[in-house]
Design a protein around this motif. Structure first.
Motif, mmCIF file in Angstrom:
data_model
loop_
_atom_site.group_PDB
_atom_site.id
_atom_site.type_symbol
_atom_site.label_atom_id
_atom_site.label_comp_id
_atom_site.label_asym_id
_atom_site.label_seq_id
_atom_site.Cartn_x
_atom_site.Cartn_y
_atom_site.Cartn_z
ATOM 1 N N LEU A 18 -13.391 -18.935 -10.587
ATOM 2 C CA LEU A 18 -12.403 -18.753 -11.777
ATOM 3 C C LEU A 18 -12.810 -17.655 -12.260
ATOM 4 O O LEU A 18 -14.099 -17.012 -12.502
ATOM 5 C CB LEU A 18 -12.877 -19.810 -12.837
ATOM 6 N N THR A 56 -19.910 -29.841 -12.705
ATOM 7 C CA THR A 56 -19.695 -31.234 -12.625
ATOM 8 C C THR A 56 -20.200 -32.362 -12.894
ATOM 9 O O THR A 56 -20.200 -33.005 -13.610
ATOM 10 C CB THR A 56 -18.138 -31.325 -11.383
ATOM 11 N N PRO A 120 -14.969 -27.846 -26.559
ATOM 12 C CA PRO A 120 -14.670 -25.554 -25.973
ATOM 13 C C PRO A 120 -15.917 -25.042 -25.161
ATOM 14 O O PRO A 120 -16.477 -25.205 -26.119
ATOM 15 C CB PRO A 120 -13.681 -25.009 -26.452
ATOM 16 N N VAL A 129 -13.386 -22.523 -21.313
ATOM 17 C CA VAL A 129 -12.936 -24.333 -20.572
ATOM 18 C C VAL A 129 -13.704 -25.505 -21.385
ATOM 19 O O VAL A 129 -13.780 -25.338 -22.316
ATOM 20 C CB VAL A 129 -12.998 -24.135 -19.245
ATOM 21 N N GLU A 130 -12.871 -26.505 -21.418
ATOM 22 C CA GLU A 130 -13.205 -27.312 -22.560
ATOM 23 C C GLU A 130 -14.160 -28.840 -21.487
ATOM 24 O O GLU A 130 -13.434 -28.601 -20.492
ATOM 25 C CB GLU A 130 -12.120 -28.241 -23.357
ATOM 26 N N TRP A 144 -14.067 -30.659 -16.442
ATOM 27 C CA TRP A 144 -13.671 -28.821 -17.447
ATOM 28 C C TRP A 144 -12.041 -29.037 -17.126
ATOM 29 O O TRP A 144 -11.816 -28.932 -16.728
ATOM 30 C CB TRP A 144 -14.275 -27.787 -16.205
ATOM 31 N N ARG A 145 -11.790 -28.667 -18.174
ATOM 32 C CA ARG A 145 -9.896 -28.947 -18.214
ATOM 33 C C ARG A 145 -10.141 -27.231 -18.879
ATOM 34 O O ARG A 145 -10.685 -26.331 -19.369
ATOM 35 C CB ARG A 145 -10.392 -29.464 -19.426
ATOM 36 N N LEU A 146 -8.857 -26.553 -17.977
ATOM 37 C CA LEU A 146 -8.715 -24.688 -18.031
ATOM 38 C C LEU A 146 -6.939 -25.037 -18.714
ATOM 39 O O LEU A 146 -5.890 -26.246 -18.010
ATOM 40 C CB LEU A 146 -8.408 -24.412 -17.479
ATOM 41 N N ASP A 147 -6.451 -24.771 -19.309
ATOM 42 C CA ASP A 147 -4.895 -25.055 -19.918
ATOM 43 C C ASP A 147 -4.380 -24.168 -19.228
ATOM 44 O O ASP A 147 -2.781 -24.966 -19.274
ATOM 45 C CB ASP A 147 -4.991 -24.542 -22.098
#
Length: 236
Positions: A18, A56, A120, A129-130, A144-147
């Protein structure tokens, strides 16, 4: 944000790079066995500087090249899995010896392990990332979340026929696959916690999110809600 997906040679784990843009800081997600040379090629070709590694979960097929990829930069992992980085293969149960026979050399300890609980995390300017705790496959499994992601490349996306995505992206590890979920019969797995996690994800994941699992092709929340039998069972 760009995501470059690689396939680690051992167990075909989706290892991800990323970055906010070329020539800047980068984060590597789940550096599986044999992935270090592949990561190095991407980092060099795009003039990136690895500033952190995200996991993860701590099964060995997702972490084996951590030391080679991370060096002295921090490795972030769900708090419930942090202790597993002392000896990841020990948590594969009967699969441990078979995995050890596939990798080149013994486990190399990680220099800087940082447990995360959720919320976050700003890894570098432009790299936020969140962490979403998702226990069941392992105690510390984390999504893991990316907006927003502007560029996606690699086999996980090509196999799904996805060439571009402007909405949120969620890295689901081995919690949720296209059409399936992760197993819960290895040491630390918990079917009841997995069922609760899946129930919560039905409403927590944005319908438009692109989901990138730990193995196999990418998918979307909407597609999995409509077709994944395990999410259907978790509805009640």
């Amino acid at each position: 944000m760009l995501i470059h997906a690689l396939r680690a040679p051992v167990f075909a784990t989706n290892t991800l790079v990323l970055a906010a843009h070329d020539g800047g800081p980068a984060v590597v997600v789940d550096p599986g066995g044999g992935s270090a040379p592949l990561v190095r090629d991407v980092v060099t070709s795009r003039d990136l500087d690895v500033v952190a590694v995200l996991l993860t979960h701590a099964h060995p097929d997702h972490v084996w090249d951590c030391a080679a990829v991370a060096g002295d930069v921090p490795v972030l992992v769900g708090a419930g899995d942090a202790e597993r980085l002392a000896d990841p293969a020990a948590y594969l149960g009967p699969l441990g010896p078979g995995f050890s026979a596939l990798v080149d050399g013994p486990w190399q300890p990680v220099a800087d392990v940082r447990p995360v609980a959720g919320g976050p995390v700003e890894l570098a300017p432009g790299l936020v990332v969140e962490a979403l705790p998702a226990p069941g496959h392992t105690p510390g499994s984390t999504l893991w979340r990316l907006d927003r992601v502007d560029e996606i490349t690699g086999p996980a996306f090509a196999e799904a026929g996805v060439g571009r995505h402007q909405g949120p992206v969620v890295l689901t590890g081995d919690v949720l696959f296209a059409g399936s979920i992760g197993r819960t019969d290895l040491p630390g797995g918990d079917p009841r916690r997995m069922a609760q996690t899946l129930h919560e994800l039905r409403t927590e994941l944005p319908p438009e999110a692109l989901l990138v699992p730990g193995h196999g092709p990418a998918t979307t929340t909407a597609h999995e809600l409509a077709t994944n039998p395990f999410l259907a069972l978790a509805q009640g």
